[in-house]
Scaffold this active site. Sequence first.
Site, short mmCIF file in Angstrom:
data_model
loop_
_atom_site.label_atom_id
_atom_site.label_comp_id
_atom_site.label_asym_id
_atom_site.label_seq_id
_atom_site.Cartn_x
_atom_site.Cartn_y
_atom_site.Cartn_z
N ASP A 2 46.13 18.13 51.13
CA ASP A 2 47.57 18.17 50.93
C ASP A 2 48.22 17.29 52.00
O ASP A 2 47.67 17.09 53.08
CB ASP A 2 48.07 19.62 51.00
CG ASP A 2 49.49 19.75 50.45
OD1 ASP A 2 50.04 18.73 49.97
OD2 ASP A 2 50.05 20.85 50.50
N ASP A 35 45.26 25.68 43.41
CA ASP A 35 44.79 26.14 44.72
C ASP A 35 45.72 27.24 45.17
O ASP A 35 46.91 27.24 44.83
CB ASP A 35 44.82 25.01 45.76
CG ASP A 35 46.20 24.84 46.37
OD1 ASP A 35 47.04 24.17 45.76
OD2 ASP A 35 46.46 25.42 47.44
N CYS A 54 31.27 42.76 38.07
CA CYS A 54 31.10 41.59 38.94
C CYS A 54 29.68 41.55 39.48
O CYS A 54 29.10 42.58 39.80
CB CYS A 54 32.11 41.68 40.08
SG CYS A 54 31.95 40.36 41.30
N CYS A 82 28.79 39.52 42.21
CA CYS A 82 28.77 38.83 43.51
C CYS A 82 27.92 39.64 44.50
O CYS A 82 27.57 40.79 44.25
CB CYS A 82 30.19 38.62 44.04
SG CYS A 82 30.94 40.09 44.77
N CYS A 97 29.48 43.09 45.37
CA CYS A 97 29.41 44.14 44.35
C CYS A 97 27.97 44.57 44.06
O CYS A 97 27.73 45.70 43.67
CB CYS A 97 30.11 43.67 43.08
SG CYS A 97 31.91 43.61 43.30
N HIS A 151 33.91 38.42 47.45
CA HIS A 151 34.27 39.01 46.16
C HIS A 151 35.50 38.34 45.54
O HIS A 151 35.49 37.97 44.36
CB HIS A 151 34.52 40.51 46.25
CG HIS A 151 35.08 41.03 44.96
ND1 HIS A 151 34.29 41.26 43.85
CD2 HIS A 151 36.36 41.24 44.56
CE1 HIS A 151 35.06 41.62 42.84
NE2 HIS A 151 36.32 41.61 43.24
#
Lengths: 372, 372
Positions: free
Chosen positions: A91, A264, A302, A304, A307, A333
């Site tokens: 940015d 984003d 989930c 991940c 989890c 997560h």
Amino acid sequence: MKFIILRQDTETSARLGRISTAHGEVTTPAFLPVGTAGSVKAMTPAELVDLGVEMILGNAYHLYLRPGSKVVAELGGLHRFISWKRAILTDSGGYQVLSHAKLRKVTEEGVSFQSHLDGSLHYISPEKSIEIQEDLGADIIMAFDECIQYPASYDHARDSLERTLRWAERCRRCQRRTDQALFGIIQGGFFRDLRERGAKDLLRLGFEGFALGGLCVGETKEMMLEVLDTVLPILPVEKPRYLMGVGTPEDLVEGVIRGADLFDCVMPTRHARTGCLFTSFGRVIIKNAQYVRDEGPLDPNCSCYTCLNFSRAYLRYLFLAGEILSARLNTIHNLSYYLTLMRDLRQAIMEGRVVEFRERFYSLREGVYNPQ
Amino acid sequence: MKFIILRQDTETSARLGRISTAHGEVTTPAFLPVGTAGSVKAMTPAELVDLGVEMILGNAYHLYLRPGSKVVAELGGLHRFISWKRAILTDSGGYQVLSHAKLRKVTEEGVSFQSHLDGSLHYISPEKSIEIQEDLGADIIMAFDECIQYPASYDHARDSLERTLRWAERCRRCQRRTDQALFGIIQGGFFRDLRERGAKDLLRLGFEGFALGGLCVGETKEMMLEVLDTVLPILPVEKPRYLMGVGTPEDLVEGVIRGADLFDCVMPTRHARTGCLFTSFGRVIIKNAQYVRDEGPLDPNCSCYTCLNFSRAYLRYLFLAGEILSARLNTIHNLSYYLTLMRDLRQAIMEGRVVEFRERFYSLREGVYNPQ
């Protein structure tokens, strides 16, 4: 940078695309985790790769102040400095000068301000922003814009938009490196005619992609969606469209359906550190007493690392104990949730079931969100 | 728990051994990373496994106060709560009551104190400490001892030692679970005769392992080594010997050479968070200005994730920026350094070149340390 559309949805404006950069491909629509100051907070590059992240965002403002964009250039550029081999978008600093710096003074030439770190005086013009971003060496760089606060008067929004357009032209002209794609940023507050004008004028300058700035600054959901509905249809289909700073999971779904390609937001990483966790059935405030003996995973849907391995009881405990592992597991997560959402959206576009996806997405959630 | 000696060095007292637990084997000499409050700070269990960690340490005091040892028991014990499948040793809380709690009052019966978290009143006796540790369910648990401050008078050290011995006997008697190995702790300050007496009296109580407590509390290196030279030769060869809270890399080398099998210390993890990093050629204070443009790895002799992927310049930057990634990368490196040191020591014992290893270890380091 090259951008191709792989598939255009027939029922919505959603599209599946691919951005090719010198640091790999980015399948769109894509969510870019925010690595403001050269680190996606609490994550290693290896973990981001594991999550399937193809592009991250860095910030000209932060890296210019510390460690200094010249230092990063001497150390071989941002990719090498932070050991991230995939794509980066930086940015321009326009938004950060608004939100972080002190004693900000905007003139036609540029912006003078005090560093939020040590109060030192600095000056960023469109030319300086491009110089900083060329030193950092990201794959995609952004024009230096003026991002106004919300709410703003029509006159203020118009003056600021016109200045942003003049600055965009200066950015275009001073760009020296040919290996970085420069995106223009459309401002105009929440005034339909200003946003239209901003978009059309910017198109004439010929950027490689177009971003909508000044969103998620305090406006209502309806106002944001109105801007998307106004601007996105004007933009050329063959260029990537980037919703800066957007947003909630609902915002991503609505943005994708309206034809946005890049997003984003600090939300998944920042909320992780304050214990607000995104799940397929809504948000979980992990410190709540109801989880003290909860042996279940945060989100049973989930897969991940968090989890698969830890209970809500442990996540609650780590948060209350202030353990670094709390920020880590929560960030893994939340980013996984965002990345999976985008992957599922891309799959839905591929299979022509975007509308169905949207219905199921809302029906699963506790706090159903119905934009008019 | 089972302990076997695989090899006894002939030139020194160093020995290679193996502790077998219900949660896997621990090859000794071993360093136990400190997971005081149910998390080795900044690390995931998966990362600890990657580093080759076979046993970690937890703390009865901290986990009793939060989330509560009964809560941990209800959630299936500490292994399950923190998702650590390998061995755990819990400390009894004796040392933590000394170092953390407020308004501590020691009587023959036990210790009353205020929680360092919220000022609430608590009471831990030898029986209570064993109950807490049985609730947590570690593979090795420790007797509840009184750990005195340094310096202490002879009379104070003697009275405290005698109480610790009476408490050790009470711990032995009240133990109900048969699947946890109970280690006794030898106190006695820095008085040779008290340490000898402490060791001999404790031996008669028949513990499954013996620990030296009250070390690294402010004494000189020579004083600590004198205690090791006094006590370790008295201990039975067939039982594991544990130096609690020890220590620097030099302390580990000297401890191993004198026949110690287990070590734990917050030093690698805590120093990581304050930017003090252990390398094969001495300590690096990563915030120093000399590293601002240093493209080299932290330790060219190290193959941890940090050293393979990041420059000293980036590590310095992350530390100054206060990024969570700084704590993470520094902790990975420091623990890797400690774990690698222990692995190299075990290899040296196996190959009968402990003395040579010690010489090379010191010769590589900037600040050469020569215990008399």
